[in-house]
Design a protein around this motif. Sequence first.
Motif, PDB file in Angstrom:
ATOM      1  N   THR A 120       9.635   9.465  -4.319  1.00  0.00           N
ATOM      2  CA  THR A 120       9.344   9.395  -5.212  1.00  0.00           C
ATOM      3  C   THR A 120       9.870   8.056  -6.199  1.00  0.00           C
ATOM      4  N   LEU A 121       9.308   7.710  -6.202  1.00  0.00           N
ATOM      5  CA  LEU A 121       9.419   6.086  -7.415  1.00  0.00           C
ATOM      6  C   LEU A 121      10.259   6.120  -8.478  1.00  0.00           C
ATOM      7  N   ALA A 122      11.005   5.036  -8.322  1.00  0.00           N
ATOM      8  CA  ALA A 122      12.022   5.136 -10.096  1.00  0.00           C
ATOM      9  C   ALA A 122      11.765   3.158  -9.983  1.00  0.00           C
ATOM     10  N   PRO A 178       8.847  15.755 -10.390  1.00  0.00           N
ATOM     11  CA  PRO A 178       9.587  14.766  -9.761  1.00  0.00           C
ATOM     12  C   PRO A 178      10.092  13.478 -10.685  1.00  0.00           C
ATOM     13  N   ALA A 179       9.648  13.427 -11.756  1.00  0.00           N
ATOM     14  CA  ALA A 179       9.929  12.515 -12.870  1.00  0.00           C
ATOM     15  C   ALA A 179      11.380  12.539 -13.378  1.00  0.00           C
ATOM     16  N   VAL A 180      11.153  14.034 -13.489  1.00  0.00           N
ATOM     17  CA  VAL A 180      13.087  14.463 -14.038  1.00  0.00           C
ATOM     18  C   VAL A 180      13.989  13.817 -12.557  1.00  0.00           C
ATOM     19  N   TRP A 190       0.410   9.136  -6.448  1.00  0.00           N
ATOM     20  CA  TRP A 190       0.788  10.376  -5.072  1.00  0.00           C
ATOM     21  C   TRP A 190       1.825  11.064  -6.452  1.00  0.00           C
ATOM     22  N   ARG A 191       3.125   9.750  -6.588  1.00  0.00           N
ATOM     23  CA  ARG A 191       4.214  10.848  -6.957  1.00  0.00           C
ATOM     24  C   ARG A 191       5.492  11.193  -6.604  1.00  0.00           C
ATOM     25  N   LEU A 204       0.814  -1.455   0.181  1.00  0.00           N
ATOM     26  CA  LEU A 204      -0.130   0.322   0.340  1.00  0.00           C
ATOM     27  C   LEU A 204       1.052   1.202  -0.398  1.00  0.00           C
ATOM     28  N   MET A 205       2.332   1.186   0.903  1.00  0.00           N
ATOM     29  CA  MET A 205       2.814   2.807   0.750  1.00  0.00           C
ATOM     30  C   MET A 205       3.526   2.936  -0.392  1.00  0.00           C
ATOM     31  N   VAL A 206       3.846   1.290  -0.993  1.00  0.00           N
ATOM     32  CA  VAL A 206       4.667   1.876  -3.549  1.00  0.00           C
ATOM     33  C   VAL A 206       3.279   2.196  -3.501  1.00  0.00           C
TER      34      VAL A 206
END
Length: 176
Positions: free
Chosen positions: A55-57, A147-149, A16-17, A8-10
Amino acid sequence: MRSMTNPLMVAQLRVWRLMRMPDEEAGVAALRAAAMAAGRRVVEVPGPAGEYGLTLAWQQESPLTSKDPGGPPGGTERDLITFAACLRLCWPDPDEPLLPGVASTMDAVRDALTPWGVQQVVSAVNRLSAWGFLETDLGDGTIRLGPAVAMWPDTEIAQLRRQHATLPGNGDAGRE
């Protein structure tokens, strides 16, 4: 954050990004572990006021890496050139870190793209914002890098530093 399960955290971070940095290191560690279990990694993103978010990558080992390598957005030519102008305006000094950058405005983006023959940029900015490459604030009308940057590889950032002067918004760059 403690009451949430790891998946759920992920999932929440994917939706939310960008998530505010947890107050406790244990919360950050739990999120990193959950992301790793999902084939992702957590990236810290500096904010405009010195705060950090997460953020996630993708992990480098992920089989999806080749399909989602980070780097510039896809989309239409208008999306790409609009993003290039936003990048130049929000990152005016290539010797400085890419993030957090500085705020710009829709008017500045329009002005930067006029010599390139691009006039309609609102829909491109909206798409770029939805994809996480830009953050827009309707309250004060600002545009920032998103955040994608933060997920871009160092090699791509180095290339952008070398080509920074050719991006829209730099005087006569792009005029024919």
